[in-house]
Write a protein that holds these residues in place. Structure first.
Motif, PDB file in Angstrom:
ATOM      1  N   VAL A  21       0.870  -1.183   0.000  1.00  0.00           N
ATOM      2  CA  VAL A  21       0.000   0.000   0.000  1.00  0.00           C
ATOM      3  C   VAL A  21       0.901   1.226   0.000  1.00  0.00           C
ATOM      4  O   VAL A  21       1.871   1.285   0.760  1.00  0.00           O
ATOM      5  N   GLN A  22       0.563   2.191  -0.861  1.00  0.00           N
ATOM      6  CA  GLN A  22       1.452   3.340  -1.014  1.00  0.00           C
ATOM      7  C   GLN A  22       0.686   4.658  -0.958  1.00  0.00           C
ATOM      8  O   GLN A  22      -0.150   4.937  -1.806  1.00  0.00           O
ATOM      9  N   ASN A  23       0.960   5.428   0.090  1.00  0.00           N
ATOM     10  CA  ASN A  23       0.452   6.804   0.220  1.00  0.00           C
ATOM     11  C   ASN A  23      -1.045   6.929  -0.035  1.00  0.00           C
ATOM     12  O   ASN A  23      -1.496   7.768  -0.821  1.00  0.00           O
ATOM     13  N   VAL A  24      -1.811   6.106   0.645  1.00  0.00           N
ATOM     14  CA  VAL A  24      -3.268   6.102   0.453  1.00  0.00           C
ATOM     15  C   VAL A  24      -3.942   7.070   1.422  1.00  0.00           C
ATOM     16  O   VAL A  24      -3.700   7.037   2.629  1.00  0.00           O
ATOM     17  N   ASN A  25      -4.791   7.910   0.872  1.00  0.00           N
ATOM     18  CA  ASN A  25      -5.669   8.772   1.654  1.00  0.00           C
ATOM     19  C   ASN A  25      -7.103   8.357   1.344  1.00  0.00           C
ATOM     20  O   ASN A  25      -7.501   8.322   0.174  1.00  0.00           O
ATOM     21  N   LEU A  26      -7.857   8.032   2.380  1.00  0.00           N
ATOM     22  CA  LEU A  26      -9.188   7.472   2.160  1.00  0.00           C
ATOM     23  C   LEU A  26     -10.049   7.683   3.394  1.00  0.00           C
ATOM     24  O   LEU A  26      -9.555   7.620   4.527  1.00  0.00           O
ATOM     25  N   GLU A  27     -11.328   7.937   3.165  1.00  0.00           N
ATOM     26  CA  GLU A  27     -12.294   8.040   4.263  1.00  0.00           C
ATOM     27  C   GLU A  27     -13.446   7.080   4.016  1.00  0.00           C
ATOM     28  O   GLU A  27     -13.959   6.987   2.899  1.00  0.00           O
ATOM     29  N   ILE A  28     -13.831   6.353   5.056  1.00  0.00           N
ATOM     30  CA  ILE A  28     -15.024   5.511   5.027  1.00  0.00           C
ATOM     31  C   ILE A  28     -16.029   6.163   5.971  1.00  0.00           C
ATOM     32  O   ILE A  28     -15.756   6.315   7.171  1.00  0.00           O
ATOM     33  N   LYS A  29     -17.172   6.538   5.432  1.00  0.00           N
ATOM     34  CA  LYS A  29     -18.110   7.361   6.199  1.00  0.00           C
ATOM     35  C   LYS A  29     -19.295   6.563   6.730  1.00  0.00           C
ATOM     36  O   LYS A  29     -19.604   5.476   6.250  1.00  0.00           O
ATOM     37  N   VAL A 209     -14.024   1.653  -4.480  1.00  0.00           N
ATOM     38  CA  VAL A 209     -12.631   2.099  -4.403  1.00  0.00           C
ATOM     39  C   VAL A 209     -11.794   1.073  -5.153  1.00  0.00           C
ATOM     40  O   VAL A 209     -11.814  -0.107  -4.808  1.00  0.00           O
ATOM     41  N   VAL A 210     -11.099   1.513  -6.194  1.00  0.00           N
ATOM     42  CA  VAL A 210     -10.316   0.603  -7.022  1.00  0.00           C
ATOM     43  C   VAL A 210      -8.836   0.748  -6.685  1.00  0.00           C
ATOM     44  O   VAL A 210      -8.288   1.850  -6.699  1.00  0.00           O
ATOM     45  N   MET A 211      -8.196  -0.408  -6.407  1.00  0.00           N
ATOM     46  CA  MET A 211      -6.768  -0.448  -6.093  1.00  0.00           C
ATOM     47  C   MET A 211      -5.978  -1.012  -7.271  1.00  0.00           C
ATOM     48  O   MET A 211      -6.439  -1.923  -7.962  1.00  0.00           O
ATOM     49  N   ASN A 212      -4.780  -0.478  -7.470  1.00  0.00           N
ATOM     50  CA  ASN A 212      -3.868  -1.021  -8.474  1.00  0.00           C
ATOM     51  C   ASN A 212      -2.440  -0.712  -8.045  1.00  0.00           C
ATOM     52  O   ASN A 212      -2.106   0.450  -7.770  1.00  0.00           O
ATOM     53  N   ARG A 213      -1.645  -1.770  -7.904  1.00  0.00           N
ATOM     54  CA  ARG A 213      -0.244  -1.635  -7.493  1.00  0.00           C
ATOM     55  C   ARG A 213      -0.095  -0.806  -6.212  1.00  0.00           C
ATOM     56  O   ARG A 213       0.788   0.032  -6.103  1.00  0.00           O
ATOM     57  N   GLY A 214      -0.984  -1.068  -5.258  1.00  0.00           N
ATOM     58  CA  GLY A 214      -0.875  -0.454  -3.947  1.00  0.00           C
ATOM     59  C   GLY A 214      -1.445   0.942  -3.826  1.00  0.00           C
ATOM     60  O   GLY A 214      -1.379   1.555  -2.756  1.00  0.00           O
ATOM     61  N   LYS A 215      -2.025   1.449  -4.917  1.00  0.00           N
ATOM     62  CA  LYS A 215      -2.550   2.811  -4.893  1.00  0.00           C
ATOM     63  C   LYS A 215      -4.033   2.827  -5.245  1.00  0.00           C
ATOM     64  O   LYS A 215      -4.522   1.946  -5.958  1.00  0.00           O
ATOM     65  N   VAL A 216      -4.749   3.831  -4.729  1.00  0.00           N
ATOM     66  CA  VAL A 216      -6.151   4.029  -5.101  1.00  0.00           C
ATOM     67  C   VAL A 216      -6.172   4.773  -6.428  1.00  0.00           C
ATOM     68  O   VAL A 216      -5.637   5.889  -6.540  1.00  0.00           O
TER      69      VAL A 216
END
Length: 288
Positions: A21-29, A209-216
């Motif tokens: 996982v690389q530098n992910v910013n994410l909120e689950i509300k 939320v779609v992930m690819n190679r550790g990034k959103v």
């Protein structure tokens, strides 16, 4: 809506040096159903295991209801974010369904009256009254999955994570999972799905939320994501079969995304109704 889970510049590097996982910013509300999508190795499972403290970030931070997961015990975070594993055999271990349902609440040292209330609710929702004294391993795979879900729901966490809930399920089992996701959501739980099942996501038309190679690489509603062909190709994903079918049907509204068979049927019903009003034969396009 309030953000219940917040990831700030989260990176996770395993001991072998892989940055999953690389530098992910994410909120689950609050009030959301969120599907985390991506091909194998995209980082989606690593990402979600940060939600309840199973993994800690190498850098950045994860806040769950305002609590920094690096500073709290896993048991405390797990009382807020319940995780249902892909394989129920990795989660179930007690000799009766009853004991499975009581275990989590007792482990968290809840008051007896509260334990009874929560377990009873799980029993009613999952219709388990006749199975309480049964060994879970005497039940079929689909039912064991439900037992795993029920045992987490008994804890009554704010967030319920379902890891590949339809894997190994037949059509009937998949329909039951869909119904249970909606049911859990209706009872006030935030539901997070890790899944390859595009049909399930299409039926829900939830946030994706779609992930690819550790990034959103995408964060939007399913109907918007599934029609972005370049994005889907980069992520190694296929939209639901019904969406691809609809794109080849000449009569359908090309500006609309069809995620379910029901949505196509409804379009034809509406078209037929309007054609009758206008005096047009929908099959031939001629006026009657």
């Amino acid at each position: 809506m309030k953000a219940f889970i917040k990831l700030e510049d989260v990176t996770h590097v395993y001991s072998n040096g892989v940055a999953a996982v690389q530098n992910v910013n994410l909120e689950i509300k609050e009030g959301e159903i969120v599907a985390i999508l991506g091909s194998n190795g995209s980082g989606k499972t690593t990402l979600v295991k940060h939600f309840n403290g199973l993994l800690k970030p190498t850098s950045g931070r994860v806040l769950v209801n305002g609590m920094d997961t690096r500073k709290e015990k896993i048991a405390k975070i797990s009382s807020l974010v319940g995780y249902v594993f892909q394989n129920p055999n990795h989660q179930i271990f007690l000799p009766t369904v009853r004991e499975e349902l009581y275990y989590g609440c007792k482990n968290l040292k809840m008051p007896r009256e509260e334990v009874e209330k929560r377990v009873r609710k799980a029993i009613e929702i999952f219709e388990l009254d006749g199975l309480l004294d049964t060994n879970p391993f005497d039940l079929n795979y689909s039912k064991r999955k439900e037992i795993a879900m029920a045992s987490i729901m008994a804890i009554s966490p704010d967030v319920i994570v379902l890891d590949e809930p339809t894997t190994g399920q037949d059509h009937r089992g998949c329909k039951r999972v869909l119904d249970l996701v909606r049911l859990l959501h209706s009872h006030g739980h935030i539901v997070v799905l890790i899944t390859h099942d595009m049909q399930l996501v299409g039926e829900l038309n939830c946030r994706v939320v779609v992930m690819n190679r550790g990034k959103v690489i995408a964060d939007n509603q399913a109907d918007m994501v599934f029609t972005n062909h370049e994005l889907m190709e980069i992520a190694g994903l296929q939209p639901p079969q019904v969406t691809e079918l609809a794109s080849n049907l000449p009569y359908l509204n090309k500006e609309k995304t069809y995620l379910t068979i029901d949505s196509i049927i409804q379009w034809f019903k509406n078209k037929k109704k309007n054609s009758r009003v206008e005096g047009v034969n929908i099959a031939t396009g001629t006026r009657s």
